[in-house]
Motif scaffolding. Structure first.
Motif, PDB file in Angstrom:
ATOM      1  N   UNK A   1     -13.413 -29.364 -21.646  1.00 11.07           N
ATOM      2  CA  UNK A   1     -14.976 -28.693 -21.325  1.00 11.07           C
ATOM      3  C   UNK A   1     -15.188 -27.695 -22.563  1.00 11.07           C
TER       4      UNK A   1
ATOM      5  N   UNK B   1     -13.999 -24.855 -23.156  1.00 17.27           N
ATOM      6  CA  UNK B   1     -14.011 -23.087 -22.036  1.00 17.27           C
ATOM      7  C   UNK B   1     -12.799 -22.664 -22.454  1.00 17.27           C
TER       8      UNK B   1
ATOM      9  N   UNK C   1       3.115 -29.155 -22.150  1.00 16.02           N
ATOM     10  CA  UNK C   1       2.185 -29.338 -20.741  1.00 16.02           C
ATOM     11  C   UNK C   1       1.266 -28.393 -21.086  1.00 16.02           C
TER      12      UNK C   1
ATOM     13  N   UNK D   1      -3.046 -27.029 -20.231  1.00 13.17           N
ATOM     14  CA  UNK D   1      -3.761 -26.454 -18.344  1.00 13.17           C
ATOM     15  C   UNK D   1      -4.837 -25.705 -19.368  1.00 13.17           C
ATOM     16  N   UNK D   2      -6.076 -26.356 -18.717  1.00 12.04           N
ATOM     17  CA  UNK D   2      -7.078 -25.107 -18.517  1.00 12.04           C
ATOM     18  C   UNK D   2      -7.474 -24.997 -17.431  1.00 12.04           C
ATOM     19  N   UNK D   3      -8.553 -24.340 -16.795  1.00 13.87           N
ATOM     20  CA  UNK D   3      -8.830 -23.722 -15.767  1.00 13.87           C
ATOM     21  C   UNK D   3      -8.391 -22.457 -14.972  1.00 13.87           C
TER      22      UNK D   3
ATOM     23  N   UNK E   1      -7.692 -20.075 -13.098  1.00 12.05           N
ATOM     24  CA  UNK E   1      -7.273 -20.936 -11.666  1.00 12.05           C
ATOM     25  C   UNK E   1      -5.357 -21.452 -11.306  1.00 12.05           C
ATOM     26  N   UNK E   2      -5.787 -22.085 -12.188  1.00  5.18           N
ATOM     27  CA  UNK E   2      -4.818 -23.585 -11.882  1.00  5.18           C
ATOM     28  C   UNK E   2      -3.443 -22.857 -13.543  1.00  5.18           C
TER      29      UNK E   2
ATOM     30  N   UNK F   1      -2.084 -20.351 -10.648  1.00  9.28           N
ATOM     31  CA  UNK F   1      -0.756 -20.920  -9.637  1.00  9.28           C
ATOM     32  C   UNK F   1       0.712 -21.500 -10.749  1.00  9.28           C
ATOM     33  N   UNK F   2      -0.021 -22.279 -11.966  1.00  8.78           N
ATOM     34  CA  UNK F   2       1.339 -22.239 -12.479  1.00  8.78           C
ATOM     35  C   UNK F   2       2.053 -22.084 -13.341  1.00  8.78           C
TER      36      UNK F   2
ATOM     37  N   UNK G   1       4.505 -20.052  -9.731  1.00 14.31           N
ATOM     38  CA  UNK G   1       4.720 -21.305  -8.482  1.00 14.31           C
ATOM     39  C   UNK G   1       6.394 -21.829 -10.010  1.00 14.31           C
TER      40      UNK G   1
ATOM     41  N   UNK H   1      -4.460 -19.948   0.359  1.00 16.93           N
ATOM     42  CA  UNK H   1      -5.333 -20.503  -0.338  1.00 16.93           C
ATOM     43  C   UNK H   1      -7.009 -20.240  -0.135  1.00 16.93           C
TER      44      UNK H   1
ATOM     45  N   UNK I   1      -7.660 -17.713   0.900  1.00 13.00           N
ATOM     46  CA  UNK I   1      -8.428 -16.519   0.045  1.00 13.00           C
ATOM     47  C   UNK I   1      -8.558 -16.297  -1.260  1.00 13.00           C
TER      48      UNK I   1
ATOM     49  N   UNK J   1      -9.641 -19.302  -2.576  1.00 13.15           N
ATOM     50  CA  UNK J   1     -11.309 -20.164  -2.271  1.00 13.15           C
ATOM     51  C   UNK J   1     -12.496 -18.939  -1.985  1.00 13.15           C
TER      52      UNK J   1
ATOM     53  N   UNK K   1     -12.877 -17.720  -5.222  1.00 13.04           N
ATOM     54  CA  UNK K   1     -13.877 -18.511  -6.787  1.00 13.04           C
ATOM     55  C   UNK K   1     -14.983 -18.678  -5.895  1.00 13.04           C
TER      56      UNK K   1
END
Lengths: 218, 218
Positions: free
Chosen positions: A52, A54, A63, A65-67, A69-70, A73-74, A77, A99, A101, A103, A106
């Protein structure tokens, strides 16, 4: 092992969200600057990581990744320990409350705070676009309503999801830090438990470190 | 054991998002209608479950949740089996990819699709407010850009996060269903892999069942 890479500088709120998590878990990482004004984020190399166009993108070995917040978490975790467990996925009720809070951050909090930060800081400073006061005023009113709910919650418990800090709290860091640089920071004064929660978060070494990086890179 | 309760009817996209997950895992549930036009969602009983006065709220014994995407994850985590594993939390790379595309749904896809659904269906039908064509046109352009990225991905793999269906796919259901009722449904025709993905999703018993419930309750 090669450190993970974060593409995008700490000045960007969505990058800072990832950096705070990396600092929290003590991970080794490298920040690869993306020249936003030169539109490097729209070039094929960056689009391969974030389709996108961004900021940020993130790489850990193969691996990608983007976004933010994801990615957050990665990171949390992957480095979870009994002492640093910010997702609580082994406890279904706690995980669900985290989850919820996350959300809320966001979809409620940042929807109110981000327009204030963009209109008061980002647009005038980076693009020379004047502040749209109507957007700011409406967002401040929205924010007050959100903070009322937060005050109710944080007057009864230490953190948003319970007595433990979680990704839901951490995710608030970058936009709140920038918001506190605006003329509207005093809005928090009417919500003493929220203000105390924020001040306690800001004592964390992760947030001190990334705050300093954010200032350097503006 | 008492079934879980969902507060809010299937006509609401954010309720339908939760119901699809409950249907996917075969959970026993009860839908408790909330009269939106009578503002039941702003009354103390509902605010106890959803402090932001939105729909849905969710109850499983003593646990009360809100934010549809958080509830969806709770339901899918609770009922996870080797056959039905929509979060992939035991595999960090897969879990991260699911999280990325769940964030994309919330922050890219629904940001483009939701305004079209609101302007073309919700506002005129429920409130008698005429469609703001400028908002619709801008959102359709945004949507096309998002679907270009989706087409690139879904032309190479079956589902958004990989070869397996996940919460990232499921979360697209309610807004896409409503979007397909608008005059802009043909936008999907230019993206054949996306269209095939959507048609395959719509064959799932969960989506057939909740689609029917959504029509009944409009």
């Amino acid at each position: 092992m090669a450190p993970v890479k974060v593409f995008g500088s700490a000045a960007f709120t969505n990058v800072a969200r990832v950096l705070v998590c990396l600092e929290e878990v003590g991970a080794d990482y490298e920040v690869v600057d993306i020249d936003f004004l030169a539109k490097e984020h729209k070039k094929p190399e960056h689009l391969a990581g974030n389709p996108f166009g961004e900021i940020p993108a993130f790489q850990d070995g193969d691996l990608v990744l983007f976004e933010s917040r994801a990615i957050a978490k990665y990171v949390l975790r992957k480095h979870r320990t009994d002492e640093v467990d910010m997702l609580r996925e082994s406890n279904p009720e706690e995980a669900a409350t985290v989850d919820v809070w996350a959300e809320v951050e966001a979809h409620q909090y940042s929807k109110a705070v981000a327009p204030i930060v963009y209109e008061c800081i980002v647009y005038p400073t980076a693009y020379g676009i004047p502040t749209n006061q109507k957007v700011v005023d409406e967002s401040v009113e929205k924010l007050k309503k959100v903070l009322e709910v937060y005050e109710g919650r944080l007057s009864k418990q230490e953190y948003l999801a319970g007595s433990f800090i979680s990704v839901a709290d951490l995710n608030h860091f970058p936009f709140t830090l920038r918001f506190m640089e605006t003329a509207y920071a005093s809005v928090f004064d009417s919500f003493p438990s929220v203000k105390a929660w924020w001040e306690k978060l800001m004592l964390r070494p992760s947030m001190k470190k990334v705050s300093a990086d954010m200032q350097r890179k503006v």
